[in-house]
Design a protein around this motif. Sequence first.
Motif, PDB file in Angstrom:
ATOM      1  N   PRO A   4       0.964  -1.497   0.070  1.00 13.96           N
ATOM      2  CA  PRO A   4       0.096   0.191  -0.060  1.00 13.96           C
ATOM      3  C   PRO A   4       0.665   1.176  -0.288  1.00 13.96           C
ATOM      4  O   PRO A   4       2.261   1.680   0.531  1.00 13.96           O
ATOM      5  N   LEU A   5       0.655   2.206  -0.559  1.00 11.71           N
ATOM      6  CA  LEU A   5       0.566   3.523  -0.328  1.00 11.71           C
ATOM      7  C   LEU A   5       0.685   3.980   0.979  1.00 11.71           C
ATOM      8  O   LEU A   5       0.443   3.861   1.634  1.00 11.71           O
ATOM      9  N   GLU A   9       3.181   9.221  -0.035  1.00  5.96           N
ATOM     10  CA  GLU A   9       2.860   8.865  -1.888  1.00  5.96           C
ATOM     11  C   GLU A   9       1.330   8.806  -2.055  1.00  5.96           C
ATOM     12  O   GLU A   9       0.961   8.848  -3.082  1.00  5.96           O
ATOM     13  N   ARG A  10       0.775   8.760  -0.987  1.00  8.99           N
ATOM     14  CA  ARG A  10      -1.035   9.626  -1.387  1.00  8.99           C
ATOM     15  C   ARG A  10      -0.669  10.333  -1.142  1.00  8.99           C
ATOM     16  O   ARG A  10      -1.880  10.887  -2.529  1.00  8.99           O
ATOM     17  N   ARG A  15      -2.196  14.935  -5.195  1.00  6.67           N
ATOM     18  CA  ARG A  15      -1.430  16.342  -6.158  1.00  6.67           C
ATOM     19  C   ARG A  15      -0.841  16.171  -7.481  1.00  6.67           C
ATOM     20  O   ARG A  15      -2.250  16.818  -7.979  1.00  6.67           O
ATOM     21  N   ASN A  16      -0.236  14.993  -7.858  1.00  6.17           N
ATOM     22  CA  ASN A  16      -0.204  15.052  -9.007  1.00  6.17           C
ATOM     23  C   ASN A  16      -1.466  14.886  -9.919  1.00  6.17           C
ATOM     24  O   ASN A  16      -2.109  15.098 -11.187  1.00  6.17           O
ATOM     25  N   ASP A  17      -2.532  13.495  -9.049  1.00  4.37           N
ATOM     26  CA  ASP A  17      -3.962  13.346 -10.068  1.00  4.37           C
ATOM     27  C   ASP A  17      -5.102  15.333 -10.169  1.00  4.37           C
ATOM     28  O   ASP A  17      -4.985  15.900 -11.177  1.00  4.37           O
ATOM     29  N   TRP A  18      -5.016  15.941  -8.880  1.00  2.00           N
ATOM     30  CA  TRP A  18      -5.551  17.077  -8.991  1.00  2.00           C
ATOM     31  C   TRP A  18      -4.744  18.484 -10.534  1.00  2.00           C
ATOM     32  O   TRP A  18      -5.148  18.460 -10.871  1.00  2.00           O
TER      33      TRP A  18
END
Length: 102
Positions: A4-5, A9-10, A15-18
């Motif tokens: 699991p992250l 990492e989550r 942030r990257n997804d946003w």
Amino acid sequence: MTRPLSSVERSIKRRNDWLKEEERKAIQSRGETGRMEFWLRLTRSQISKEVKANRGDVVAGFTMVCRLFQLVMERRAAGDPRLFDHLMQYADTVLKQHGPRS
């Protein structure tokens, strides 16, 4: 099987997804101009935070990047696209290695 992250990492993934989603929305509404405006707003906000954290050298760094880009555009307009091409290749390489992950 993958582990699991971690919370860090989550957070990075969120942030990257946003960033990707906001960039997608900007492109959808205003095309490449929208994408540029999104990144300029984000950069301006980050520069303000950096200055408040007593890292004012970021202003000089951004100024140099702007001056470089201005020079590259002038050279391209004068008929020499080499600097523009080199800058774009370098930027692409750096972003692929260090930018938000897909």
